[in-house]
Design a protein around this motif. Structure first.
Motif, PDB file in Angstrom:
ATOM      1  N   UNK A  86       0.817  -1.221   0.000  1.00  0.00           N
ATOM      2  CA  UNK A  86       0.000   0.000   0.000  1.00  0.00           C
ATOM      3  C   UNK A  86       0.847   1.267   0.000  1.00  0.00           C
ATOM      4  N   UNK A  87       2.166   1.133   0.019  1.00  0.00           N
ATOM      5  CA  UNK A  87       3.044   2.299  -0.012  1.00  0.00           C
ATOM      6  C   UNK A  87       3.314   2.900   1.349  1.00  0.00           C
ATOM      7  N   UNK A  88       3.048   2.165   2.416  1.00  0.00           N
ATOM      8  CA  UNK A  88       3.269   2.675   3.761  1.00  0.00           C
ATOM      9  C   UNK A  88       4.681   2.500   4.276  1.00  0.00           C
ATOM     10  N   UNK A  89       5.557   1.907   3.461  1.00  0.00           N
ATOM     11  CA  UNK A  89       6.935   1.656   3.870  1.00  0.00           C
ATOM     12  C   UNK A  89       7.852   2.586   3.082  1.00  0.00           C
ATOM     13  N   UNK A  90       8.749   3.271   3.781  1.00  0.00           N
ATOM     14  CA  UNK A  90       9.746   4.110   3.133  1.00  0.00           C
ATOM     15  C   UNK A  90      10.842   3.195   2.606  1.00  0.00           C
ATOM     16  N   UNK A  91      10.822   2.949   1.312  1.00  0.00           N
ATOM     17  CA  UNK A  91      11.726   1.961   0.715  1.00  0.00           C
ATOM     18  C   UNK A  91      13.182   2.394   0.748  1.00  0.00           C
ATOM     19  N   UNK A  92      13.440   3.668   0.904  1.00  0.00           N
ATOM     20  CA  UNK A  92      14.834   4.120   0.973  1.00  0.00           C
ATOM     21  C   UNK A  92      15.503   3.702   2.285  1.00  0.00           C
ATOM     22  N   UNK A  93      14.725   3.361   3.288  1.00  0.00           N
ATOM     23  CA  UNK A  93      15.286   2.926   4.565  1.00  0.00           C
ATOM     24  C   UNK A  93      15.585   1.430   4.606  1.00  0.00           C
ATOM     25  N   UNK A  94      15.163   0.689   3.603  1.00  0.00           N
ATOM     26  CA  UNK A  94      15.363  -0.755   3.590  1.00  0.00           C
ATOM     27  C   UNK A  94      16.786  -1.096   3.168  1.00  0.00           C
ATOM     28  N   UNK A  95      17.413  -2.027   3.871  1.00  0.00           N
ATOM     29  CA  UNK A  95      18.735  -2.520   3.487  1.00  0.00           C
ATOM     30  C   UNK A  95      18.631  -3.412   2.260  1.00  0.00           C
ATOM     31  N   UNK A  96      17.643  -4.277   2.260  1.00  0.00           N
ATOM     32  CA  UNK A  96      17.399  -5.168   1.131  1.00  0.00           C
ATOM     33  C   UNK A  96      15.905  -5.138   0.836  1.00  0.00           C
ATOM     34  N   UNK A  97      15.547  -5.143  -0.425  1.00  0.00           N
ATOM     35  CA  UNK A  97      14.146  -5.068  -0.830  1.00  0.00           C
ATOM     36  C   UNK A  97      13.790  -6.329  -1.613  1.00  0.00           C
ATOM     37  N   UNK A  98      13.433  -7.386  -0.892  1.00  0.00           N
ATOM     38  CA  UNK A  98      13.107  -8.663  -1.528  1.00  0.00           C
ATOM     39  C   UNK A  98      11.792  -8.614  -2.281  1.00  0.00           C
ATOM     40  N   UNK A  99      10.920  -7.693  -1.972  1.00  0.00           N
ATOM     41  CA  UNK A  99       9.613  -7.615  -2.617  1.00  0.00           C
ATOM     42  C   UNK A  99       9.616  -6.708  -3.844  1.00  0.00           C
ATOM     43  N   UNK A 100      10.750  -6.162  -4.229  1.00  0.00           N
ATOM     44  CA  UNK A 100      10.805  -5.217  -5.334  1.00  0.00           C
ATOM     45  C   UNK A 100      10.441  -5.865  -6.663  1.00  0.00           C
ATOM     46  N   UNK A 101      10.678  -7.163  -6.814  1.00  0.00           N
ATOM     47  CA  UNK A 101      10.362  -7.803  -8.083  1.00  0.00           C
ATOM     48  C   UNK A 101       8.904  -8.248  -8.168  1.00  0.00           C
ATOM     49  N   UNK A 102       8.083  -7.915  -7.168  1.00  0.00           N
ATOM     50  CA  UNK A 102       6.651  -8.166  -7.228  1.00  0.00           C
ATOM     51  C   UNK A 102       6.182  -9.488  -6.662  1.00  0.00           C
ATOM     52  N   UNK A 103       7.002 -10.154  -5.879  1.00  0.00           N
ATOM     53  CA  UNK A 103       6.582 -11.415  -5.267  1.00  0.00           C
ATOM     54  C   UNK A 103       5.481 -11.214  -4.295  1.00  0.00           C
TER      55      UNK A 103
END
Length: 119
Positions: free
Chosen positions: A102-119
């Motif tokens: 829903x966009x409630x997470x600030x993605x710039x603060x994530x060390x790794x973004x496993x969900x970026x590919x749409x899983x």
């Protein structure tokens, strides 16, 4: 001498250990509640709602078990502990995934973004 033997009985030691677990569990649950209220981000709040809260509940259940000491009560406490350990991680995973989608997470603060590919 008899008073010292009564104070050091197994039941009294279990009662004191149970009281210590109850106090420690209550303090951890209080810290988890304060963290949920004060942390700024969804992921931080999710961490506060799962890790110290689950340990706090486990300590509370251990304290209650040390105080009650009957097989029926210990069986019920074990069931509560199993359900708590089974549901808290799943609920945290679902909350984190919903917040990410829903966009409630600030993605710039994530060390790794496993969900970026749409899983």
């Amino acid at each position: 001498m008899a008073a010292a033997a009564d104070w050091l009985s197994l039941g009294a030691v279990a009662d004191w250990l149970g009281a210590g677990c109850l106090v420690a569990g209550a303090l951890l649950s209080l810290a988890a509640g304060i963290g949920v209220l004060r942390f700024p981000d969804v992921l931080d709040r999710m961490h506060a709602a799962t890790k110290p809260q689950v340990l706090g509940v486990m300590l509370l259940l251990a304290g209650v078990g040390l105080r009650l000491r009957t097989s029926e009560d210990l069986g019920m406490i074990a069931l509560v502990a199993v359900f708590q350990l089974a549901t808290a991680p799943v609920a945290a995973q679902m909350v984190g995934r919903a917040a990410y989608r829903s966009g409630g997470v600030n993605r710039s603060l994530l060390d790794a973004d496993e969900l970026a590919d749409g899983r």
